[in-house]
Structure formats: C-alpha cells, structure tokens
Design an enzyme around this catalytic site. Structure first.
Site, short mmCIF file in Angstrom:
data_model
loop_
_atom_site.label_atom_id
_atom_site.label_comp_id
_atom_site.label_asym_id
_atom_site.label_seq_id
_atom_site.Cartn_x
_atom_site.Cartn_y
_atom_site.Cartn_z
N LEU A 10 31.32 7.67 -24.96
CA LEU A 10 29.94 8.07 -25.25
C LEU A 10 29.77 9.56 -24.99
O LEU A 10 29.92 10.02 -23.86
CB LEU A 10 28.96 7.27 -24.37
N ARG A 17 20.46 19.49 -18.98
CA ARG A 17 20.52 20.12 -17.66
C ARG A 17 21.62 21.17 -17.53
O ARG A 17 21.65 21.94 -16.58
CB ARG A 17 20.68 19.04 -16.58
N LYS A 24 27.75 19.83 -23.92
CA LYS A 24 28.22 19.53 -22.55
C LYS A 24 29.69 19.14 -22.52
O LYS A 24 30.46 19.68 -21.71
CB LYS A 24 27.37 18.42 -21.93
N GLN A 77 25.45 9.34 -33.70
CA GLN A 77 24.21 8.73 -33.22
C GLN A 77 23.13 9.81 -33.39
O GLN A 77 22.97 10.69 -32.56
CB GLN A 77 24.35 8.34 -31.74
N GLY A 82 19.79 5.59 -26.28
CA GLY A 82 20.35 4.99 -25.10
C GLY A 82 21.80 4.56 -25.26
O GLY A 82 22.33 4.49 -26.38
N ASN A 173 27.05 2.21 -10.44
CA ASN A 173 27.77 1.96 -11.69
C ASN A 173 28.42 3.25 -12.16
O ASN A 173 27.74 4.26 -12.34
CB ASN A 173 26.75 1.47 -12.74
N LYS A 354 50.88 46.99 -24.32
CA LYS A 354 50.39 46.11 -25.38
C LYS A 354 51.42 46.06 -26.49
O LYS A 354 51.91 47.11 -26.89
CB LYS A 354 49.05 46.66 -25.87
N TYR A 369 50.39 54.43 -20.45
CA TYR A 369 49.96 53.49 -21.49
C TYR A 369 51.10 53.34 -22.49
O TYR A 369 51.59 54.34 -23.04
CB TYR A 369 48.70 53.97 -22.22
N ALA A 426 59.08 67.31 -19.13
CA ALA A 426 57.78 66.91 -18.59
C ALA A 426 56.66 67.65 -19.31
O ALA A 426 56.80 68.83 -19.65
CB ALA A 426 57.74 67.20 -17.09
C1 UD1 Z 1 24.54 6.07 -17.03
C2 UD1 Z 1 24.31 4.60 -16.65
C3 UD1 Z 1 24.23 4.50 -15.13
C4 UD1 Z 1 25.50 5.05 -14.52
C5 UD1 Z 1 25.80 6.46 -15.02
C6 UD1 Z 1 27.18 6.87 -14.59
C7 UD1 Z 1 22.98 3.62 -18.45
C8 UD1 Z 1 21.65 3.16 -18.88
N1 UD1 Z 1 23.07 4.14 -17.24
O1 UD1 Z 1 23.42 6.79 -16.57
O2 UD1 Z 1 24.05 3.14 -14.74
O3 UD1 Z 1 25.40 5.04 -13.10
O4 UD1 Z 1 25.76 6.53 -16.47
O5 UD1 Z 1 27.43 8.22 -14.89
O6 UD1 Z 1 23.93 3.46 -19.19
N2 UD1 Z 1 24.89 8.78 -24.31
C9 UD1 Z 1 24.98 8.59 -25.67
N3 UD1 Z 1 23.87 8.20 -26.36
C10 UD1 Z 1 22.70 7.95 -25.77
C11 UD1 Z 1 22.60 8.12 -24.38
C12 UD1 Z 1 23.72 8.53 -23.67
O7 UD1 Z 1 26.05 8.81 -26.25
O8 UD1 Z 1 21.74 7.58 -26.48
C13 UD1 Z 1 26.07 9.20 -23.55
C14 UD1 Z 1 25.88 10.52 -22.82
O9 UD1 Z 1 26.31 11.59 -23.61
C15 UD1 Z 1 26.76 10.32 -21.60
C16 UD1 Z 1 26.76 8.82 -21.37
O10 UD1 Z 1 26.33 8.23 -22.58
O11 UD1 Z 1 28.10 10.75 -21.85
C17 UD1 Z 1 25.84 8.42 -20.24
O12 UD1 Z 1 24.53 8.83 -20.56
P1 UD1 Z 1 23.60 9.54 -19.51
O13 UD1 Z 1 22.31 9.85 -20.15
O14 UD1 Z 1 24.33 10.64 -18.83
O15 UD1 Z 1 23.39 8.30 -18.52
P2 UD1 Z 1 23.07 8.33 -16.99
O16 UD1 Z 1 21.64 8.54 -16.78
O17 UD1 Z 1 24.03 9.25 -16.32
CA CA Z 2 25.51 10.98 -16.88
#
Ligand code: UD1
Ligand code: CA
Length: 474
Positions: A10, A17, A24, A77, A82, A173, A354, A369, A426
């Site tokens: 993902l 941030r 990122k 996506q 989410g 998690n 160089k 140089y 020289a």
């Molecule tokens: C998520 C987990 C959390 C866990 C944490 C670990 C969920 C709801 N929560 O939270 O339980 O402790 O990771 O680091 O899964 N991403 C997508 N598409 C989206 C949203 C996110 O690709 O629509 C990707 C982000 O780029 C990232 C990863 O999924 O690489 C996690 O997403 P992020 O928003 O960082 O989740 P957390 O709040 O860290």
């Molecule tokens: Ca995260």
C-alpha cells in the site's frame, strides 16, 4: 510447496506530514527509496504477483516502481478511501487464490526474515489471517490489538476510534498481514466506513473474520524497530539511524573496523571488504566498492567510487572515481567524476581533479587543479599547477607523459602535450607542446632594478631595512 501468491504493497497515501514535494515512499534511506526497501523484503517470499497501490504523485511513484521492480504491477487508487479500499482495488486487478501478503510502503525496516517467519507461522496454523503485532514503548497513533480473555485476537481499533482503556494497550498493529485469499475477499465485502475517518479500514476484516468463526492469529515481532512506519521527517531520520546501525553492525561482524558507528553512513548498495577501516564522519554511498586494507576517513565521502586494497582517503570528497591500490588521497582532496587514479599514486592537499587519469606512482601533492588530463607513470606535478582545460567555450585535453617534472605554478594551457621525461620551469605558462626530454620555459626573464625601493619608497620600513644592509656592506 507453499508459496506466496500475491503481495500487496500500500503506497497511495498523501504523506501530508512529510511536507515534501517528493512522494513519501520515494524518500531515501541508505541509498534506497522506502518503497525499494519494502519490495526487497517482500521479494524474499518470492510472490507470484506483486501489486503496489499508488495514488498520491502516482506518476513519479509508478515510474520509480518500473525502474526498481519492473514485474510489480501498479494499481491506481484515485481517491484515498482507506486501506480496505486500497486492498479491494488491488484484488480487482485479477483473481488470486492461496495466500496474500499486505504491507505498507512506508515501513523500510521490515526484514525478509521476519516476513518468512510470519509466512511459515501462517501456513502452519492454517489461519484465515495472521497479523504481525509489536509492543511499542509509545503506541500513540497506531491501531491497537484487542485480545479476548483467552488471549486471542478479537479486533483492531484505530487510535482515533479507541476508548481510553484501549489506548493504554501497548500492543499495536504493524500493518503487515497474511490472508487466505478467499476469506479476505469475503470479509472485504462486509467492511463499512462507520468510523471517525469515514474510511474503509482493512483492519476491520479481523473482527469480521473472527465473527465468522475463522482462525485469526497475532504474531509479535521480535524487534519492534522493524515495523516503525514513516509519517514525518523526524521518523525518517529515526529510521535512517536504525538502518545505519543495522548496516554498520553487519559490516563489523563481517570484519570491517568502524571507529564511530554513530557518524559512519554506508549505503545498502556499497560493498566493503573485511579489514577495511572506516574512521569517524565517513559516508560511503552509491555503488562504491572498497577493497581490503583500505583506510577511509576521518570525515570523507565516497560516492560511486572504487577503492583498491590498502589505499588511504583522508578528509576528502570523492565521486565517480577509481582509486588504485595503496594510493593516497588527501587530506582535503576533491575528486569529481571520471578520475582513474592508479596504484601508489598520490593526490594531496587542496587538489581538485576531474575526468583525468594519474599513472602509477605519479603525484599531485599540493594546491592544484587537474581537469581533462592523462598523466603517465612516475610523474610529479609541482605545487599550484593548473591544467587550463577551458577556453571559455570548450574543454580541451592535456597529455603528460611518464617521469615528467612539472615545475611549481605551471599553467598547462590545453590542448597541450608534455613528452616523456620532460620538465617545465616553475611559473611557466605552457601553450605549446614540450618534446620528450626538453624543458619548457614559458615566462619572462627576470631583471632586477637596483635601489628602486630606496628611490621610489623612501622612508618606508622596507627602505630602512634595505639601507641597513647597504650600510653594513659598505
Ligand atoms: C495503519 C493501520 C493501523 C496500523 C498502522 C501501522 C488501518 C486502518 N490502520 O494506520 O492499524 O497500526 O497502519 O503503520 O489500516 N494507504 C493507501 N490508500 C489509502 C490509505 C492508505 O494506499 O486509502 C496506504 C498508505 O500510503 C500507507 C498505508 O496504506 O502506506 C497505511 O496507511 P496510513 O494512512 O499510514 O495508516 P495508519 O494511520 O498509519
Ligand atoms: Ca502509516
């Protein structure tokens, strides 16, 4: 044989941030992007398919992905609904049976070893889902692992949706899961957006599977640093330091001496032989190779360099250059791209080079140089020599033979050739070739105007000093 059928990474998140113009997952640690670190770890499970969910800055991320893992399939996506939504999109690309790994693109410290162990446990337990968890000193921000009275995994609750009691739980998690493909597909149809963020949480599939009577197991990671995720630049540097320590530890175990691991930064892509010594403040990046017995540092940078056995590089910055066995570089040398320094050669203090070659045993010891030059063997380039390679429009080449003696403060105006065994006087400005064995003299003959100071600067300290010498002599 059990093998991983699909890995889903993902990486669509906005990374707000980071406050960065770079996506990122393209930020780097130890010479590799965050995404590349994750894909390296995942590749140890040799998945049949790899799908990377991209969204924010997806063009850059996709072109990087094509470079580092051309077989991985990017899944767009467009709207970040989410982690559950992201996984659903990845599954829509094509039906998969068997075992699926889901992990995030922003956890660069995760190792292939941990993934392999997780996979083995998942297969052995015949689980519908296996979640990698960790006990964190500060669990803030992560989803919490809620266990029932039998210590079994019940559900995962996000920080923002958690009660005060749930927030006190230190087990979190990691965001790394293994799923049975069928169980995952079914559970994903049941997730909702009924949470504080109004997103489809992948984490909700755990409680759904549990309610369906499926087997769901948590596995606690041995070393919690492996699951640290990067959301801002402070975490980026924190993870970079963990990675630096891991790389340095492996190097030291393999026989490399590192005097100050806290200030020694070595990229993943570098190769350092046993019995090399790295002194404090040293950075080794890119595809640098260092052979046995070399001593690098203190305070030196090697980027994409090849360093031969026993060579020394002291307080210097070197890029894209080859440094031969037992050669000496520095202190305070600057090697730009394209240099080939032969064995036993020396590049000394305040010398910039160089796109030049320096033959075996030849020396450029001080304040020079050297640009676009070929220098033979056993040659000495006097202090403050300049290879004048640029006429304001084009760069030109200079050829210096074997056993040449270039006098101090010579200007070698390119294109020009100095034959074998030749000298230059020289202070010469050399604009014409000097044949083998000749001395090139390119300067005005000196003349002394006697008593000039006494006549032109009377009353100065210089005139007084000169008068005293005159007086005592007469
Ligand atoms: C998520 C987990 C959390 C866990 C944490 C670990 C969920 C709801 N929560 O939270 O339980 O402790 O990771 O680091 O899964 N991403 C997508 N598409 C989206 C949203 C996110 O690709 O629509 C990707 C982000 O780029 C990232 C990863 O999924 O690489 C996690 O997403 P992020 O928003 O960082 O989740 P957390 O709040 O860290
Ligand atoms: Ca995260």
């Amino acid at each position: 044989m059990n093998r991983l059928d699909l890995a889903i990474v993902l990486a669509a998140g906005d990374g707000t941030r980071m406050k960065s113009t770079t996506a990122k997952v393209l930020h780097e640690i130890a010479g590799r992007s965050l995404l590349s670190h994750v894909l390296h770890a995942v590749s140890e499970l040799q998945p049949t398919h790899t799908r990377v969910v991209v969204g924010a800055q997806h063009e850059e991320v996709t072109s990087h992905l094509n470079e580092i893992a051309p077989k991985a399939h990017p899944v767009l996506q467009a709207k970040r609904n989410g982690t559950g939504h992201a996984v659903r999109l990845a599954l829509e690309v094509g039906a998969v049976e068997g075992t699926i790994l889901v992990t995030a693109g922003d956890t660069p410290l995760l190792t292939g070893l941990t993934l392999s162990e997780l996979f083995a446990e998942h297969i052995k337990a015949e689980a519908a889902a296996t979640v990698l968890t960790a006990e964190l000193p500060d669990p803030f921000g992560y989803g919490r692992i809620i266990r029932d009275e039998n210590d079994e995994l019940l559900k995962i609750v996000e920080e923002r949706d958690a009660s005060e009691v749930e927030r006190d739980i230190a087990e979190i998690n990691s965001g790394v899961y293994l799923f049975d493909a069928k169980a995952l597909a079914v559970a994903l149809t049941k997730i909702t957006t009924a949470n504080v963020q109004g997103e489809e949480y992948l984490t909700d599939v755990i409680a759904i599977m549990k309610a369906d009577g499926a087997k769901v197991i948590p596995i606690v990671v041995n070393n919690f640093t492996e699951i640290l995720g990067i959301n801002d630049r402070s975490q980026l540097s924190e993870c970079a330091a963990f990675m630096r320590d891991r790389i340095n530890h492996a190097l030291m175990v393999s026989g490399v001496s590192i005097l100050d691991p806290a200030t020694t930064w070595v990229d993943f892509t570098a190769e350092i032989a046993p019995n090399v010594t790295l002194l404090p403040g040293t950075s080794i990046s890119g595809h640098t190779v260092i052979e046995a017995g070399a001593v690098i540092g203190p305070r030196s940078t090697l980027a994409n360099c090849r360093v031969g056995a026993g060579a020394k590089v002291v307080e210097s910055h070197c890029a894209g250059s080859a440094i031969g066995a037992n050669a000496n570089i520095g202190p305070f040398s600057y090697l730009r791209d394209g240099n080939d320094i032969s064995a036993d050669a020396k590049v000394g203090a305040f010398v910039e080079m160089k796109n030049s070659s320096l033959g075996q045993g030849s020396k450029v010891p001080h304040l020079s140089y050297v640009g676009d030059a070929s220098i033979g063997t056993g040659t000495n380039i006097g202090a403050a020599t300049i290879f004048v390679n640029y006429d304001g429009v084009a760069k030109h080449h200079t050829e210096v033979g074997d056993h040449v003696r270039i006098g101090s403060d010579t200007m070698l105006v390119a294109p020009v050739t100095i034959g074998d065994g030749a000298y230059t006087a020289a202070g010469s400005v050399i604009t014409e070739d000097v044949p083998a064995g000749a001395i090139g003299v390119g300067r005005a003959k000196q003349r002394n105007v006697l008593d000039w100071v006494l006549r032109k600067r009377p009353g100065t300290k210089s005139a007084e000093a000169a008068k005293n010498v005159k007086g005592s002599a007469s």
